[in-house]
Structures are given as C-alpha cells and as structure tokens.
Design an enzyme around this catalytic site. Structure first.
Site, mmCIF file in Angstrom:
data_model
loop_
_atom_site.group_PDB
_atom_site.id
_atom_site.type_symbol
_atom_site.label_atom_id
_atom_site.label_comp_id
_atom_site.label_asym_id
_atom_site.label_seq_id
_atom_site.Cartn_x
_atom_site.Cartn_y
_atom_site.Cartn_z
ATOM 1 N N LYS A 28 41.060 9.057 45.649
ATOM 2 C CA LYS A 28 39.869 9.507 46.399
ATOM 3 C C LYS A 28 39.828 11.027 46.534
ATOM 4 C CE LYS A 28 39.981 9.327 51.037
ATOM 5 N NZ LYS A 28 39.726 10.551 51.831
ATOM 6 N N ASN A 29 40.922 11.617 47.016
ATOM 7 C CA ASN A 29 40.865 13.040 47.349
ATOM 8 C C ASN A 29 40.809 13.942 46.118
ATOM 9 O OD1 ASN A 29 40.700 12.385 49.998
ATOM 10 N ND2 ASN A 29 42.869 12.742 50.465
ATOM 11 N N ARG A 98 33.452 15.433 55.372
ATOM 12 C CA ARG A 98 33.969 16.800 55.431
ATOM 13 C C ARG A 98 34.168 17.407 54.050
ATOM 14 N NH1 ARG A 98 36.656 19.860 58.528
ATOM 15 N NH2 ARG A 98 37.876 20.344 56.694
ATOM 16 N N CYS A 122 36.697 15.802 63.100
ATOM 17 C CA CYS A 122 36.633 14.363 62.894
ATOM 18 C C CYS A 122 37.697 13.729 63.767
ATOM 19 C CB CYS A 122 36.797 14.006 61.424
ATOM 20 S SG CYS A 122 38.462 14.197 60.845
ATOM 21 N N ARG A 127 39.754 20.463 62.466
ATOM 22 C CA ARG A 127 39.576 20.755 61.052
ATOM 23 C C ARG A 127 38.644 21.941 60.762
ATOM 24 N NH1 ARG A 127 39.589 15.077 57.913
ATOM 25 N NH2 ARG A 127 40.521 16.386 56.317
ATOM 26 N N PRO A 128 39.072 23.140 61.168
ATOM 27 C CA PRO A 128 38.252 24.326 60.894
ATOM 28 C C PRO A 128 38.263 24.686 59.404
ATOM 29 C CG PRO A 128 40.339 24.961 61.889
ATOM 30 C CD PRO A 128 40.327 23.460 61.863
ATOM 31 N N VAL A 129 37.394 25.634 59.011
ATOM 32 C CA VAL A 129 37.315 26.010 57.592
ATOM 33 C C VAL A 129 37.479 27.527 57.399
ATOM 34 C CG1 VAL A 129 35.951 24.042 56.765
ATOM 35 C CG2 VAL A 129 34.774 26.036 57.731
ATOM 36 N N LEU A 131 39.959 29.314 56.625
ATOM 37 C CA LEU A 131 40.751 29.738 55.464
ATOM 38 C C LEU A 131 39.910 29.704 54.188
ATOM 39 C CD1 LEU A 131 44.123 27.902 56.273
ATOM 40 C CD2 LEU A 131 43.624 30.336 56.542
ATOM 41 N N ASP A 314 48.942 11.488 55.266
ATOM 42 C CA ASP A 314 48.095 10.325 54.983
ATOM 43 C C ASP A 314 48.895 9.020 54.894
ATOM 44 O OD1 ASP A 314 45.958 12.009 54.961
ATOM 45 O OD2 ASP A 314 45.778 12.123 52.781
ATOM 46 N N VAL A 336 50.666 18.040 60.706
ATOM 47 C CA VAL A 336 49.543 18.574 59.907
ATOM 48 C C VAL A 336 48.231 18.535 60.694
ATOM 49 C CG1 VAL A 336 48.234 18.321 57.756
ATOM 50 C CG2 VAL A 336 50.712 17.934 57.756
ATOM 51 N N ARG A 406 35.820 3.766 53.522
ATOM 52 C CA ARG A 406 35.694 5.135 52.991
ATOM 53 C C ARG A 406 36.753 5.401 51.938
ATOM 54 N NH1 ARG A 406 34.515 9.640 57.497
ATOM 55 N NH2 ARG A 406 34.528 10.819 55.574
HETATM 56 N N1 EPU Z 1 43.172 24.024 58.530
HETATM 57 C C1 EPU Z 1 42.821 25.143 59.256
HETATM 58 N N2 EPU Z 1 41.911 25.992 58.722
HETATM 59 C C2 EPU Z 1 41.338 25.790 57.503
HETATM 60 C C3 EPU Z 1 41.706 24.653 56.766
HETATM 61 C C4 EPU Z 1 42.630 23.770 57.303
HETATM 62 O O1 EPU Z 1 43.332 25.358 60.358
HETATM 63 O O2 EPU Z 1 40.513 26.621 57.092
HETATM 64 C C5 EPU Z 1 44.133 23.083 59.120
HETATM 65 C C6 EPU Z 1 43.484 21.703 59.372
HETATM 66 O O3 EPU Z 1 42.760 21.690 60.577
HETATM 67 C C7 EPU Z 1 44.681 20.794 59.385
HETATM 68 C C8 EPU Z 1 45.620 21.445 58.364
HETATM 69 O O4 EPU Z 1 45.165 22.790 58.205
HETATM 70 O O5 EPU Z 1 45.262 20.766 60.648
HETATM 71 C C9 EPU Z 1 45.628 20.768 57.006
HETATM 72 O O6 EPU Z 1 44.321 20.736 56.472
HETATM 73 P P1 EPU Z 1 44.009 20.788 54.918
HETATM 74 O O7 EPU Z 1 42.973 21.814 54.681
HETATM 75 O O8 EPU Z 1 45.291 20.880 54.150
HETATM 76 O O9 EPU Z 1 43.396 19.339 54.682
HETATM 77 P P2 EPU Z 1 41.959 18.977 54.119
HETATM 78 O O10 EPU Z 1 41.703 19.672 52.852
HETATM 79 O O11 EPU Z 1 40.962 19.055 55.202
HETATM 80 C C10 EPU Z 1 42.933 17.023 52.676
HETATM 81 C C11 EPU Z 1 42.665 15.551 52.529
HETATM 82 C C12 EPU Z 1 43.170 14.823 53.754
HETATM 83 C C13 EPU Z 1 44.663 15.086 53.887
HETATM 84 C C14 EPU Z 1 44.920 16.605 53.968
HETATM 85 C C15 EPU Z 1 46.389 16.962 54.019
HETATM 86 C C16 EPU Z 1 40.655 15.572 51.195
HETATM 87 C C17 EPU Z 1 39.220 15.237 51.082
HETATM 88 N N3 EPU Z 1 41.235 15.342 52.367
HETATM 89 O O12 EPU Z 1 42.205 17.432 53.825
HETATM 90 O O13 EPU Z 1 42.961 13.433 53.515
HETATM 91 O O14 EPU Z 1 45.157 14.477 55.052
HETATM 92 O O15 EPU Z 1 44.335 17.239 52.807
HETATM 93 O O16 EPU Z 1 47.060 16.426 52.944
HETATM 94 O O17 EPU Z 1 41.259 15.989 50.232
HETATM 95 C C18 EPU Z 1 42.624 11.176 54.086
HETATM 96 O O18 EPU Z 1 42.481 10.938 52.880
HETATM 97 O O19 EPU Z 1 42.757 10.278 54.947
HETATM 98 C C19 EPU Z 1 42.658 12.576 54.533
HETATM 99 C C20 EPU Z 1 42.448 12.927 55.799
#
Ligand code: EPU
Length: 430
Positions: A28-29, A98, A122, A127-129, A131, A314, A336, A406
């Site tokens: 999926k991811n 997201r 969520c 989950r801020p963006v 970065l 996960d 995480v 999902r």
């Molecule tokens: N984070 C920040 N700022 C940012 C980006 C991330 O603080 O700008 C924080 C997040 O809030 C979190 C941590 O960094 O606490 C990790 O977030 P990351 O960005 O690594 O995760 P993601 O890209 O949002 C993906 C997967 C998730 C998986 C995580 C970690 C996708 C669509 N989602 O999320 O998958 O848990 O990486 O491996 O690729 C799932 O499939 O159930 C799922 C949640």
C-alpha cells in the site's frame, strides 16, 4: 435492542489453527507514493501488483481530479498524465487520505505551482508536514500556508526547482518521498541527509529511475538526486507489502499454526522475523519469496518502534496482540507516533492485561483471551484485533471496518483460505 445503525463487522470464532498458504499483495505505502510519482512523467506509466484497497482508490481519485486518465485491468493500473493541468488538489480527498499530500512535490516540480490542503492529523497522531515544506523551500520554492492550504510556487525565470543540500531533523518517510520526487526534475544535485531508509523509499527511487531519473543511495541515510529535465514512460511492479506479510506471520504465531506466507521480500521482513523468533515462533525461509511459520511456546519480549531498519510502527499493534498471550511481561514502546496505543483499551476488552504509561505499554501475558465485541480505532489496530480474535476463546466481533479496508486486501478471504472461522457481517447491529 440498540437504536444504532447497522454497520459491517467481522465475526471471528477463535482458537482454530490455521494451515495452507496465503499470497501477499502489493505494498500500500509504496503504491501510494509511486502513484503520486506518476505525475512526474509526461508519458504513460503502467504499475502492476497494485493492491485493491480503499486508500489506493482514493489516491486514484486525487490523480483523476488533477487531470490524469487512469485505466485499471485487475492489479495493473495505467496512468496517462499528459493532460495534468490542475495545480490544486481537492480538500475532500486530501482530508480522507494523508498520503495524497505527496502530490505536492511532483505537481510543483512539473508545473511550477502547487496548492495542496494541509492533510490534518489522524487517529494515530498530529502528523505535521513541516519537513516536506522545508525541503521544498530549500529547493527554492516559495511557500505560503493560508486558509489551510499549502501554496507552493517556484521562484525565478527558469520555472524549475534548484538542487539543494537538505538535512532532515527526523527521517520522515513522507518528507523523504516528497523531496525525492521534487528533486527528480530540479536543476542540479540534491542531497538528502538523514533520509528515511524504508523499503518504500527504495521502491519509489527505483520507480523514478525506471523513468530516467538519476537517484542513488536510496535505502541509506544519504540520497543523491541529479535532476533531469524530463522522464519517460515506464512499466513498474510494486514491491510486496511487508506489513501485510508481517501481519500474517503474527496470525500464524498466535494460533500456533504452520502456514506459508508467499510473494514476500525476506529482507524487508527481517525486523519482524527477528522479533517473532525472540518471542518463540520460528520463521523458516522456504525459498526466496516464501516463509513458513513453525509454532512454539510464546514468551515475553520488549518491542520499541523505530524508523527502518528498526522495528516498524506499523507492526506494533499486531505484535502487542501476540504478546498478550505470551508468557511473562513485555514492554511495548511507541516512539514514531504520539497516539498509537489506542488498541490497548480494545485488547483489554478481550481479557488482555495491559497498563499504559505515556507511550509505553506493559503487557502481562495471560493464558487465554476471551472473545468480545471490539471497535477498531485505526488501520493497524484493526489488524491487531482480528489477530487477537483468532486466538480468543469464543466469538469476537470487530467493528470499524472502514479502517481495515483502507489497507488490507481481502483480509477475511485470505484468512478463510487458511481455515480461519471468520466472516463479514454486512449489517451488524451493535
Ligand atoms: N513528522 C513530523 N513532521 C513532518 C513529517 C513527519 O513531525 O513533516 C513526524 C510524524 O508526525 C510522525 C513521524 O514524523 O510522528 C513519522 O512520520 P513519517 O513522515 O515517517 O510517516 P508518514 O510518511 O506520514 C508513512 C506511512 C505510515 C507509517 C510511517 C512510518 C504512508 C502513506 N504512510 O507515514 O503508514 O507508519 O510512514 O513508517 O507511507 C500505515 O500504513 O498504517 C501507516 C500509518
């Protein structure tokens, strides 16, 4: 009799052992990031081994709303992004998924302007963006966030982003993906330090390279991208879903069953396999793409989630389900996401003995769980409740299936194929 509206639910009659084999679907991811990546190319892209999931369909709708034509034939999807015209992703779709925020990098680098609503938090965290945004700014993007929308545009007359040296404060999967995609068509070289190393990052980089991108180092903490001016069409196969595979391995372990899990990538599963073996379930490598679970007495083990190659967040909920009936005390720590222990309350309804303090849960193994109605709180929590239900005495009803659908393709059919007593009740009246 309750007045609440009937909802779909899974009914599981536990304590039946499993046998046979189960085939793992595409990741999926990976698929979500790579679908966003198809926007980078002006030509057709064909993706095979696409999982059939609600999240994948929502991402398809996001791309369609931007002008991409999509044709599906079974698990192969064709994307024709020649008419990519919209720079604005719709809020109603981004708020549902997201990962649809990932379109910001490709749209910006191809069209010079992108407007993507902030995805919001969520169930598992805020989950801020920031970065993602800082990475785009380092490449010369002008970013204004107002009225809940991230408005990004490329400064300067060339209309192209510029390569940059980017250090990520945290190895975020999504931010690494956004920067890789944006840098692919930027002018010059981008270096990402402290990059995420997850297999899905490697898959995205391999996909981009198959279109003519120049990316090296994916899978390490330093990724180097030499920008190119355009990409060409490709035919690409998505990697197997390591989290789905890990979930079935845990299902084998918790039911003390010998099952075969096929179409897997062994290297992607090393952290989960190592933990299963520590807990007492052996996992044999039958061949390159098949694993066999060999049941054993289950004993406590501590789990701490970390970015890859650490133990995956996960898989935390599913392993917690397993530890509820493993002898002894296990400490499960989630590092995480800040709110990913909501399954604890539901596992306790099944008789688990768990105490939570902060982001850690002390799981004291009990001899047996007992079936009960439970409510899924997020995707991986739903899988954990199904797994717990397989081991629980009597009947477990798992509600909140919108989460499960999902991210798990045909979970109940796959479990039925292994002999589990599980069925979907389309109109369960709580
Ligand atoms: N984070 C920040 N700022 C940012 C980006 C991330 O603080 O700008 C924080 C997040 O809030 C979190 C941590 O960094 O606490 C990790 O977030 P990351 O960005 O690594 O995760 P993601 O890209 O949002 C993906 C997967 C998730 C998986 C995580 C970690 C996708 C669509 N989602 O999320 O998958 O848990 O990486 O491996 O690729 C799932 O499939 O159930 C799922 C949640």
């Amino acid at each position: 009799m309750s007045n609440s509206t009937p909802q779909p639910a899974l009914e599981i009659i536990g304590r039946h052992s499993l046998n046979g084999e189960v085939k793992i679907s595409g990741a999926k991811n990976s698929a979500l990031a790579i679908m966003a990546g198809t926007l980078l190319c002006g030509d057709d892209c064909r993706l095979s081994n696409m999982p059939c999931l609600a999240d994948i369909n929502t991402m398809g709708q996001v791309l369609a709303s931007l002008g991409v034509k999509i044709k599906k034939t079974g698990s192969t999807w064709e994307f024709n992004p020649r008419d990519l015209k919209a720079v604005k992703a719709p809020y109603d779709l981004v708020s549902q998924l997201r990962a649809s925020f990932f379109v910001i990098g490709p749209i910006l680098t191809r069209l010079g302007v992108a407007q993507v609503p902030l995805p919001g938090g969520c169930a598992i965290g805020s989950r801020p963006v920031e970065l993602h945004v800082r990475g785009l700014q380092a490449m010369g993007a002008n970013v204004i966030i107002e009225h809940g929308v991230v408005n990004a545009s490329v400064k300067g007359s060339s209309g192209r982003l510029k390569g940059a040296n980017i250090f990520l404060d945290y190895p975020s999967v999504g931010a690494t993906e956004t920067i890789i995609m944006a840098a692919t068509l930027a002018e010059g070289e981008t270096v990402i330090k402290n990059a995420a190393k997850e297999p899905e990052i490697v898959d995205l980089a391999n996909f981009c390279n198959s279109m003519g991108a120049k990316i090296t180092g994916a899978g390490t903490d330093t990724i180097i991208i030499q920008g190119v001016s355009r990409l060409h069409s490709t035919d690409y196969e998505i990697i197997p879903d390591r989290i789905e595979a890990g979930t079935f391995l845990v299902a084998g372990a918790i039911t003390h069953s010998e099952i075969l899990v096929t179409s897997i990538n062994y290297d992607h599963l090393i952290p989960a396999i190592a933990k299963l073996e520590e807990i007492g379930c052996r996992v044999l490598r039958e061949d390159e793409t098949t694993l066999r679970t060999i049941p054993g007495a289950l004993k406590a083990s501590d789990v701490e989630t970390l970015p890859h190659p650490g133990f995956p967040t996960d898989m935390q909920a599913q392993f917690m389900a397993l530890l509820t009936i493993s002898e002894g005390n296990s400490l499960v720590t989630e590092t995480v996401f800040e709110n990913r222990l909501r399954h604890v309350a539901e596992l306790k309804r099944l008789g688990a003995n768990i105490k939570v303090k902060g982001n850690s849960a002390l799981v004291c193994g009990v001899p047996m769980l007992s079936g009960a109605p439970v409510m899924a709180t997020d995707l991986r929590a739903s899988a954990a409740l199904v797994i717990a239900g397989l081991a629980a005495d009597g009947k477990t009803i798992v509600q909140g299936l919108q989460h499960l659908d999902r991210g798990y393709e045909n979970l109940e059919q796959k479990l039925q194929g292994l002999g589990a007593k599980i069925q979907r009740l389309p109109h369960y009246q709580p």
